[in-house]
Design a protein around this motif. Sequence first.
Motif, mmCIF file in Angstrom:
data_model
loop_
_atom_site.group_PDB
_atom_site.id
_atom_site.type_symbol
_atom_site.label_atom_id
_atom_site.label_comp_id
_atom_site.label_asym_id
_atom_site.label_seq_id
_atom_site.Cartn_x
_atom_site.Cartn_y
_atom_site.Cartn_z
ATOM 1 N N GLN A 102 0.847 -1.179 0.000
ATOM 2 C CA GLN A 102 0.000 0.000 0.000
ATOM 3 C C GLN A 102 0.892 1.242 0.000
ATOM 4 O OE1 GLN A 102 -2.593 0.900 3.415
ATOM 5 N NE2 GLN A 102 -4.248 1.345 1.968
ATOM 6 N N PRO A 103 1.086 1.834 -1.166
ATOM 7 C CA PRO A 103 1.890 3.074 -1.238
ATOM 8 C C PRO A 103 1.083 4.224 -0.656
ATOM 9 C CG PRO A 103 1.011 2.494 -3.390
ATOM 10 C CD PRO A 103 0.615 1.383 -2.467
ATOM 11 N N ALA A 155 18.046 -5.812 -2.414
ATOM 12 C CA ALA A 155 18.527 -4.553 -3.006
ATOM 13 C C ALA A 155 17.406 -3.518 -3.041
ATOM 14 C CB ALA A 155 19.097 -4.800 -4.394
ATOM 15 N N SER A 156 16.926 -3.160 -1.872
ATOM 16 C CA SER A 156 15.767 -2.278 -1.760
ATOM 17 C C SER A 156 15.986 -0.953 -2.480
ATOM 18 C CB SER A 156 15.431 -2.039 -0.292
ATOM 19 O OG SER A 156 16.541 -1.457 0.369
ATOM 20 N N SER A 216 9.307 1.972 -0.654
ATOM 21 C CA SER A 216 8.739 2.566 0.560
ATOM 22 C C SER A 216 7.215 2.510 0.499
ATOM 23 C CB SER A 216 9.199 4.019 0.711
ATOM 24 O OG SER A 216 10.595 4.087 0.846
ATOM 25 N N ALA A 217 6.629 1.871 1.476
ATOM 26 C CA ALA A 217 5.172 1.667 1.497
ATOM 27 C C ALA A 217 4.827 0.915 2.768
ATOM 28 C CB ALA A 217 4.715 0.859 0.282
ATOM 29 N N LEU A 222 7.556 0.256 5.621
ATOM 30 C CA LEU A 222 8.949 0.193 5.188
ATOM 31 C C LEU A 222 9.363 1.534 4.613
ATOM 32 C CD1 LEU A 222 11.570 -1.374 4.472
ATOM 33 C CD2 LEU A 222 10.506 -1.929 2.275
ATOM 34 N N GLN A 223 10.440 2.055 5.146
ATOM 35 C CA GLN A 223 11.007 3.287 4.603
ATOM 36 C C GLN A 223 12.396 2.981 4.076
ATOM 37 O OE1 GLN A 223 10.067 7.199 6.436
ATOM 38 N NE2 GLN A 223 9.619 5.992 8.237
ATOM 39 N N VAL A 224 12.593 3.289 2.807
ATOM 40 C CA VAL A 224 13.893 3.077 2.192
ATOM 41 C C VAL A 224 14.487 4.441 1.899
ATOM 42 C CG1 VAL A 224 15.172 2.026 0.312
ATOM 43 C CG2 VAL A 224 13.068 0.944 1.148
ATOM 44 N N PHE A 225 15.624 4.722 2.520
ATOM 45 C CA PHE A 225 16.271 6.023 2.358
ATOM 46 C C PHE A 225 17.364 5.941 1.301
ATOM 47 C CE2 PHE A 225 14.173 8.286 5.676
ATOM 48 C CZ PHE A 225 13.861 7.350 6.647
ATOM 49 N N PRO A 226 17.508 7.039 0.550
ATOM 50 C CA PRO A 226 18.557 7.038 -0.486
ATOM 51 C C PRO A 226 19.936 7.096 0.132
ATOM 52 C CG PRO A 226 17.408 9.153 -0.426
ATOM 53 C CD PRO A 226 16.691 8.253 0.531
#
Lengths: 115, 114
Positions: free
Chosen positions: B39-40, B81-82, B87-88, B110-114
């Motif tokens: 769910q974005p 390799a997120s 992120s969702a 889930l938060q994926v940071f650059p």
Amino acid sequence: GAVVSQHPSWVICKSGTSVKIECRSLDFQATTMFWYRQFPKQSLMLMATSNEGSKATYEQGVEKDKFLINHASLTLSTLTVTSAHPEDSSFYICSAGLAGGDEQFFGPGTRLTVL
Amino acid sequence: AQKVTQAQTEISVVEKEDVTLDCVYETRDTTYYLFWYKQPPSGELVFLIRRNSFDEQNEISGRYSWNFQKSTSSFNFTITASQVVDSAVYFCALSDFNTDKLIFGTGTRLQVFP
């Protein structure tokens, strides 16, 4: 794939008014439709199961007189929130399933804000 | 009673890290289905996978993989390799064989940071 639409995508209404949300299966006939409610940062909670041509089955704690569900055809189910109050503000999501099927196809959701 | 538990409320990773989202379920049914949805921020649920209770083979789809273990009633989801677009909120769900009702877990953000 199977597509389910919802209308409107968002709605703002005054307290005490009624709001109708439509759920349509666009390219298949859905014998069963489900209505879910999702409060912010929470999970989806099933409100009711709707079968075409029969009365909806409500989950425990869901007021059937407040959340009226009509499933008049194999492609359309409606949820009417009667006398809406601010605590009814939520994200309402429908899904549709095929006869004897095990997969549900979800609509994009309707965000209801009651002022 | 049927239940789905996602113990991880939030996970933060840096891009390119691998991440596993846990899902544990309870059911008395011998036949059931397990699902994962994404769910974005837009809110629309995106179907990721369905697995029936008789098929314990692990599945891989691109960077996504799922590990289904009936012995531990778990259906875990790994993203390799997120990427930031991952992120969702991810939901695991269990279907009731008799009613087709879906029981959702509480979701993992889930938060994926650059």
